[in-house]
Design an enzyme around this catalytic site. Sequence first.
Site, PDB file in Angstrom:
ATOM      1  N   GLU A  93       0.495   4.009   1.770  1.00  0.00           N
ATOM      2  CA  GLU A  93       0.817   4.343   3.191  1.00  0.00           C
ATOM      3  C   GLU A  93       2.044   3.652   3.575  1.00  0.00           C
ATOM      4  OE1 GLU A  93      -2.029   3.336   2.348  1.00  0.00           O
ATOM      5  OE2 GLU A  93      -3.918   3.963   3.221  1.00  0.00           O
TER       6      GLU A  93
ATOM      7  N   CYS B 129      -3.451  -1.276   6.871  1.00  0.00           N
ATOM      8  CA  CYS B 129      -2.539  -0.265   7.138  1.00  0.00           C
ATOM      9  C   CYS B 129      -3.171   0.339   8.309  1.00  0.00           C
ATOM     10  CB  CYS B 129      -3.007   0.939   5.888  1.00  0.00           C
ATOM     11  SG  CYS B 129      -1.858   0.400   4.507  1.00  0.00           S
TER      12      CYS B 129
ATOM     13  N   CYS C 101       0.810  -1.188  -0.082  1.00  0.00           N
ATOM     14  CA  CYS C 101      -0.071  -0.002  -0.090  1.00  0.00           C
ATOM     15  C   CYS C 101       0.927   1.137  -0.204  1.00  0.00           C
ATOM     16  CB  CYS C 101      -0.782  -0.008   1.259  1.00  0.00           C
ATOM     17  SG  CYS C 101      -2.201  -1.143   1.089  1.00  0.00           S
TER      18      CYS C 101
ATOM     19  N   CYS D  24      -6.791   0.761   4.383  1.00  0.00           N
ATOM     20  CA  CYS D  24      -7.219  -0.378   4.523  1.00  0.00           C
ATOM     21  C   CYS D  24      -7.019  -0.931   5.829  1.00  0.00           C
ATOM     22  CB  CYS D  24      -6.563  -1.513   3.442  1.00  0.00           C
ATOM     23  SG  CYS D  24      -4.947  -1.813   3.854  1.00  0.00           S
TER      24      CYS D  24
HETATM   25 ZN    ZN Z   1      -3.624  -0.514   3.038  1.00  0.00          ZN
END
Ligand code: ZN
Length: 141
Positions: free
Chosen positions: A58, A101, A56, A98
């Site tokens: 992040e 994260c 991801c 998500c």
């Molecule tokens: Zn994520």
Amino acid sequence: MRLNNKDRELIAAATDAIKQRYRYDWQEVGAALRTRAGKIFTGVNLDAYLGRMAVCAEAVALGHAVVDLGDSGIDTIVAVRHPAPEDDDQTIAVVSPCGACRELIFDYDPKARVIVPNGQSPSSVPIADLLPNKYTRGPER
Ligand SMILES: [Zn+2]
């Protein structure tokens, strides 16, 4: 909580990152975080042919920060999604982190603020509000 100018600056940084690095089906999300030291780091997601290898945006932004400064905490973090060419709405908009994260952000700074969608204009919330009953390896204290 309503956004301040620093929050808007962070959204702009995440938007710039994905505008520069957007690649259909591979890089569609940009993220930006401000460390407690006040420095901004950005990232984009890394999609992968093997889905479990995808990372991801992040996490990439956090990786940037850790490499450059060490773990200096997360004051605020945001992710934005770039639409695909066939999408009707071509707005780059704030998206929620998500579940994985949320865990990662909490692990690196339990007091981090996260900018999330909120109707017409995004708002910010403490990461703990997005992760009730967070996983722990042992009994709760
Ligand atoms: Zn994520």
